[in-house]
Design a protein around this motif. Sequence first.
Motif, PDB file in Angstrom:
ATOM      1  N   SER A 194      17.311   3.838 -12.892  1.00 30.20           N
ATOM      2  CA  SER A 194      18.426   4.821 -12.582  1.00 30.20           C
ATOM      3  C   SER A 194      18.630   5.468 -13.801  1.00 30.20           C
ATOM      4  N   PRO A 195      18.815   6.624 -13.651  1.00 28.71           N
ATOM      5  CA  PRO A 195      19.351   7.590 -14.986  1.00 28.71           C
ATOM      6  C   PRO A 195      20.572   6.852 -15.586  1.00 28.71           C
ATOM      7  N   SER A 227       0.715  -1.138  -0.104  1.00 29.23           N
ATOM      8  CA  SER A 227      -0.014   0.001  -0.001  1.00 29.23           C
ATOM      9  C   SER A 227       0.751   1.246   0.039  1.00 29.23           C
ATOM     10  N   THR A 228       2.134   1.011   0.320  1.00 26.73           N
ATOM     11  CA  THR A 228       2.937   2.259   0.543  1.00 26.73           C
ATOM     12  C   THR A 228       3.645   2.520  -0.960  1.00 26.73           C
ATOM     13  N   LEU A 229       3.833   3.692  -1.315  1.00 26.71           N
ATOM     14  CA  LEU A 229       4.533   4.111  -2.542  1.00 26.71           C
ATOM     15  C   LEU A 229       5.906   4.469  -2.328  1.00 26.71           C
ATOM     16  N   LEU A 230       6.686   3.969  -3.037  1.00 25.35           N
ATOM     17  CA  LEU A 230       8.256   4.034  -2.671  1.00 25.35           C
ATOM     18  C   LEU A 230       8.419   5.803  -3.266  1.00 25.35           C
ATOM     19  N   SER A 231       9.269   6.298  -2.532  1.00 25.53           N
ATOM     20  CA  SER A 231       9.406   7.760  -2.510  1.00 25.53           C
ATOM     21  C   SER A 231      10.695   8.113  -3.459  1.00 25.53           C
ATOM     22  N   HIS A 232      11.681   7.111  -3.721  1.00 23.42           N
ATOM     23  CA  HIS A 232      12.914   7.188  -4.497  1.00 23.42           C
ATOM     24  C   HIS A 232      13.037   6.017  -5.108  1.00 23.42           C
ATOM     25  N   VAL A 233      14.047   6.127  -6.266  1.00 18.12           N
ATOM     26  CA  VAL A 233      14.283   5.162  -6.973  1.00 18.12           C
ATOM     27  C   VAL A 233      15.359   4.025  -6.074  1.00 18.12           C
ATOM     28  N   ARG A 291      18.225  -5.103  -8.333  1.00 16.41           N
ATOM     29  CA  ARG A 291      18.142  -5.416  -9.485  1.00 16.41           C
ATOM     30  C   ARG A 291      17.119  -4.140 -10.265  1.00 16.41           C
ATOM     31  N   TRP A 292      16.359  -3.769  -9.347  1.00 19.87           N
ATOM     32  CA  TRP A 292      15.370  -2.560 -10.414  1.00 19.87           C
ATOM     33  C   TRP A 292      15.951  -1.614 -10.041  1.00 19.87           C
ATOM     34  N   CYS A 293      16.764  -1.107  -9.197  1.00 21.68           N
ATOM     35  CA  CYS A 293      17.380   0.187  -8.950  1.00 21.68           C
ATOM     36  C   CYS A 293      18.166   0.525 -10.198  1.00 21.68           C
TER      37      CYS A 293
END
Length: 216
Positions: A195-196, A177-183, A189-191
Amino acid sequence: MCEYLHTNIIAGANAVLPARTVGNDHTPKLPKDLETLIQHYHFLNHVLYSICLTHTPSLPHMTINVLPLTLSSCRTDNFSRLFATLSHALKSLRGLHLLKEKEFQDSSIRAHIDTHDQNFDTDISSFINSALSRSHRRIVLDRVFIDHPTAPQLLTDPKDISDAVVNHFQNAVPIKSTLLSHVLALPARWCSEYSPMDAVTPDIYEFLLSPPSLEE
């Protein structure tokens, strides 16, 4: 002991409980009269082909094993007339077959065009699926076994099966239910995926919304 009992219960349920077989939704591609005409044409064509294979010109009387005995003992001139009659009938059937097949193709094309036009006005989803030659494929379940540790259950009612399947796909993978605030809060693996990219400089996005110049 529990596993043995569990296996036998499932095997007995599969053997005793009624199973619902998925119906055959096949629609004949050709009308019945055209199918009958094609069958007659193929049969007569096979008869003439058999006659040609068994024909022996050096013998005064031809022996034809695939035809009735009354034809194998007839005179050559009578048989020649019979063969000519059958050949003429075959050509007539061939012409009628091509004509009926062409009429069926034309009517099928016209029916599909009318259906597309109607779907464009009333059912745009069907129109898009037809235009893209896309069909919906689905799996029909006739039973669902709920492997509960204390109360296993075998469902055969279509409504119960539908509810169980919906409940499974809604709760099999929990959604946070909580959204991630930052990458950086993502797993490693997904970071790295989100990431740019280092090879791309952020400056390329500065003038994306600028109006085009005269040189451009």
